[in-house]
Design an enzyme around this catalytic site. Sequence first.
Site, PDB file in Angstrom:
ATOM      1  N   ALA A 184      47.728 -79.179 -54.267  1.00  0.00           N
ATOM      2  CA  ALA A 184      48.569 -79.330 -55.401  1.00  0.00           C
ATOM      3  C   ALA A 184      49.102 -80.881 -55.309  1.00  0.00           C
ATOM      4  O   ALA A 184      49.418 -81.359 -54.349  1.00  0.00           O
ATOM      5  CB  ALA A 184      49.842 -78.330 -55.191  1.00  0.00           C
ATOM      6  N   PRO A 185      49.587 -81.447 -56.580  1.00  0.00           N
ATOM      7  CA  PRO A 185      49.421 -80.914 -57.808  1.00  0.00           C
ATOM      8  C   PRO A 185      48.157 -81.101 -58.498  1.00  0.00           C
ATOM      9  O   PRO A 185      47.902 -80.366 -59.484  1.00  0.00           O
ATOM     10  CB  PRO A 185      50.708 -81.664 -58.763  1.00  0.00           C
ATOM     11  CG  PRO A 185      50.657 -82.939 -58.020  1.00  0.00           C
ATOM     12  CD  PRO A 185      50.153 -82.689 -56.421  1.00  0.00           C
ATOM     13  N   CYS A 198      49.657 -90.442 -46.835  1.00  0.00           N
ATOM     14  CA  CYS A 198      50.336 -91.413 -47.196  1.00  0.00           C
ATOM     15  C   CYS A 198      51.349 -91.954 -46.307  1.00  0.00           C
ATOM     16  O   CYS A 198      52.377 -92.403 -46.915  1.00  0.00           O
ATOM     17  CB  CYS A 198      50.948 -91.278 -48.633  1.00  0.00           C
ATOM     18  SG  CYS A 198      52.073 -89.701 -48.425  1.00  0.00           S
ATOM     19  N   ASP A 231      47.355 -70.724 -46.044  1.00  0.00           N
ATOM     20  CA  ASP A 231      47.929 -71.894 -45.102  1.00  0.00           C
ATOM     21  C   ASP A 231      46.444 -72.515 -44.757  1.00  0.00           C
ATOM     22  O   ASP A 231      45.398 -72.026 -43.976  1.00  0.00           O
ATOM     23  CB  ASP A 231      48.433 -71.099 -43.775  1.00  0.00           C
ATOM     24  CG  ASP A 231      48.633 -72.216 -42.822  1.00  0.00           C
ATOM     25  OD1 ASP A 231      48.211 -73.282 -42.654  1.00  0.00           O
ATOM     26  OD2 ASP A 231      49.467 -71.622 -41.812  1.00  0.00           O
ATOM     27  N   CYS A 234      44.410 -78.899 -49.288  1.00  0.00           N
ATOM     28  CA  CYS A 234      45.961 -79.225 -49.622  1.00  0.00           C
ATOM     29  C   CYS A 234      46.179 -79.783 -50.841  1.00  0.00           C
ATOM     30  O   CYS A 234      46.384 -81.107 -51.055  1.00  0.00           O
ATOM     31  CB  CYS A 234      46.779 -80.155 -48.603  1.00  0.00           C
ATOM     32  SG  CYS A 234      46.344 -79.550 -46.842  1.00  0.00           S
ATOM     33  N   SER A 293      45.844 -84.037 -58.901  1.00  0.00           N
ATOM     34  CA  SER A 293      45.311 -85.357 -59.302  1.00  0.00           C
ATOM     35  C   SER A 293      43.905 -85.622 -58.492  1.00  0.00           C
ATOM     36  O   SER A 293      42.941 -85.761 -59.010  1.00  0.00           O
ATOM     37  CB  SER A 293      46.270 -86.289 -59.131  1.00  0.00           C
ATOM     38  OG  SER A 293      47.375 -86.398 -60.000  1.00  0.00           O
ATOM     39  N   LYS A 294      43.789 -85.364 -57.127  1.00  0.00           N
ATOM     40  CA  LYS A 294      42.770 -85.546 -56.432  1.00  0.00           C
ATOM     41  C   LYS A 294      41.504 -84.396 -56.614  1.00  0.00           C
ATOM     42  O   LYS A 294      40.505 -84.777 -57.029  1.00  0.00           O
ATOM     43  CB  LYS A 294      42.962 -85.651 -54.908  1.00  0.00           C
ATOM     44  CG  LYS A 294      43.725 -86.848 -54.590  1.00  0.00           C
ATOM     45  CD  LYS A 294      44.018 -86.958 -53.176  1.00  0.00           C
ATOM     46  CE  LYS A 294      44.979 -88.079 -52.641  1.00  0.00           C
ATOM     47  NZ  LYS A 294      46.550 -87.764 -52.961  1.00  0.00           N
ATOM     48  N   ASP A 321      46.220 -74.385 -52.037  1.00  0.00           N
ATOM     49  CA  ASP A 321      47.556 -74.699 -51.495  1.00  0.00           C
ATOM     50  C   ASP A 321      48.161 -73.610 -51.039  1.00  0.00           C
ATOM     51  O   ASP A 321      48.098 -72.577 -51.239  1.00  0.00           O
ATOM     52  CB  ASP A 321      48.300 -75.269 -53.079  1.00  0.00           C
ATOM     53  CG  ASP A 321      49.567 -76.168 -52.450  1.00  0.00           C
ATOM     54  OD1 ASP A 321      49.352 -77.504 -52.328  1.00  0.00           O
ATOM     55  OD2 ASP A 321      50.540 -75.698 -52.201  1.00  0.00           O
TER      56      ASP A 321
END
Length: 872
Positions: A174-175, A343, A257, A172, A177-178, A230
Amino acid sequence: MGKRGGKKGGKGRGGGGGAGRTRSQWQDLTRENEKFERYYNEPEFLPEEEKDAFWATMRKDLPNSFRFTGSRGHALAVQQRLKDYHIPEITSIKYEDEFVEPPRPVSWYPDQLAWSMTTPKNVIRRFAPFSQFQKFLVAETDVGNISRQEVVSMIPPLLIDARPGMTVLDMCAAPGSKSAQLMELLHAGEEDAIAQVTEQIKSGTAGLEPLGPEGLNDDGRSTGLLIANDSDYKRAHMLIHQMKRLSSPNLIVTNHDATMFPSIKLPPLPTTDGSKPRNRYLKFDRILADVPCSGDGTARKNVGVWKDWTPGNALGLHSTQSRILVRALQMLKVGGRVVYSTCSLNPVENEAVVASAIERCGGAANVKIIDCSQELPGLKRSSGLHNWKVMDREGRMWNNWQEVEDHRNQEGINGLARLAEGMFAPTGEAANLPLDRCMRVYPHQQDTGGFFITVLEKTSEIKAKPESSNVIPKASVAALAAELDSKNNEVDGKPLEKLESLDELVTPDQAAQEELAKNASVAEAAHQPPYSATLDASLDASTPASPMKRNADDLEEELPAKRTKLHDGSEVLVGDRPVHVPAPAVGTGIDTPGDSTPAASAPTAQPFKKRGPRQEEPFKYLDPNHEELLPIYEFYKLSARFPRDRFMVRNAEGLPTRTIYYTSALGRDILTSNEGQGLKFVHCGVKMFVKQDAQRENVCRWRVQTDGLKIVEPWLGPERSVVLTKRETLRRLLVEMFPKVTDDGWKALGEIGEQVKDIPMGCSILRVQATGEEDGLPEAMVLPLWRSLHSLNLMLPKEERRAMLLRIFNDSTPLINTTQKQGGQTEPTAEAEDIALKEENAEVGQEAQDDVDDRETYTKDGDEEDRFNTTV
């Protein structure tokens, strides 16, 4: 979760509650929510003495944070500019007789590459040094040297232990950074390894076999691969925009998915007995499952959480999260790691998901929770929970599943239909799971957002059990019916529990509309899904609900890659509009070769009657002896050691008309083995050569693109090299576009004038050397030059020129285009053809439009790609 203002007219980004609120309206939101506060005041979460600090921190704005990205050497060079210039300037500021606190490195992040700042905005806006600091941040963010990212979202990639040579999946992503952090780990040590290999080759001590240490044994190049996925097509392109800045040939971006991520075929191994080769499927060494979640750990940044938080947000996502984690464990190699993160602070989305997934995968004998308590010294964290309560949609607390069942039997299921046994603390043998090894990061511990991370290791092959209705909630007709209308138990005179199909459930009642929408939990690759996808959502009449996937029973005979395209949910009427809702899911625990098939029964990610994504151009690899490639090899004196079977184009005809890309060997094998199999690949490859107009015949028109220059540069001959050591020379090339080299113009170019005066037309390589002298440069670089008939041009986009000027020279001088007279008229000379070079590194045609779309700002949990001038 509230939306944030973006650069496009203040439009929101991300998804969730608080849709349409502007930044100024946030300030009016009261940071209070009775259910939210009551739930997290339960004794399981925090000691009594920490609760005041927890809530006080939750009500404060989140500090800004950012990370230096790219190769370690370059990231440290950009970081040094911050330390040497901006930090001393900021620390000299006094406000109300106190020195201003400057940005500080995050203590537990390696090499001080992550920073945070708590300076209030009224102070930032008042003092000039902050203005210079802001320009620095904006410029470096624009070119990808800095990534704005919440501190806690940086943790999962650091715990995944990815190394060069590994296959990694970000489910998963997007966007991005990870994903960028993961990519940096896959390329760690690559520059030094390539330098050592090329030295051996030049000295004649290299053998015929590829050289390099483990994982970098492709003549120093990383043999690893990152697949960044994504489920949303637009977000996948935002991901591409973020990741392209790293210029890695070891990246594939997919659009699937995550709950049903398809099997990826590998080329079959040859057999020695003449039998038909067996199919092989890719297994991953590392998988990041940073799943969609309710996002209540982001309440400091997304103020809408305070207004919109309900327990139903977590209840509606539990099953999707569980399916993603099970799918990750299926695709993992034995001995591999999955990092699961959210999060959210809600155990229904965290410890409960971990326990449920481990149970479905055969228990602790097959999946181990890794103790990471000694990792990242300096990071304050709390242990995972062993016991917790579950709050239902009406705010009632439940200690265990037995209490829920007893109440259902006595009082009915009103308000309880979406509760399931798997949301509660495990019992029986599963109660011994070391859930305390899970990691919780609370906001008050180090002034951050809230986050949850668990590292899992697969210890043996697994065959996932079918989903249990007690563990994963199902949209049963009886449960839906009872919650739709507890007072009227009939439709057209027929008892609701006797309905044979959801097709019989037709009602314009607004409560029905809301409840039907609440059961469309979409597997989105964003921590805060659209609020309409959670249990306590209301159905926006302008937004169609989501159709669900076909049952796993129907999919068993289908090709794995095709499964994500099929859905067959029941259709009911919401108002006057047909809406798909899920049929009861039936888990099958399907296993095909390598146990790498999609997990059973997953919700769809496609809205009702949504137009499909644009058809991607195919990936076609060029014959190493293609007529367009042979002149390139000769012109640049490309070493025979550089692989020539990895050049690719993006068109159905397989013709190198405009751009030639380069990929890793594993990327090539995957793209060719899965061509036409239904997998949705949206990006792979780095632009290596771009066709360029030239003013004379017999000039190689293929210039080296900036993106691919660092990859190919060590393997190019010295014939096209231009060496630069002086600061002022580089500054002039950055400021002045198309300086003349004919007549006496070359003299103004100083040290490189003699080198470029008589160099043949075409692309050359500018090698900037760091000398350590006062008039020298702080960092070695390689940049592309184009020598035309009368002029020279540094082939960099304008934003990169400006960023380098600011970083190296603290100079914001406007760029000068010498081919234009006053008023913008172009000189009618042979230089006219060079005008086309002004934006050579900008994307062209559809790719240009993709990049424009990708630049739309977007927020996912703590991962942010945004312009710093929106907040700093």
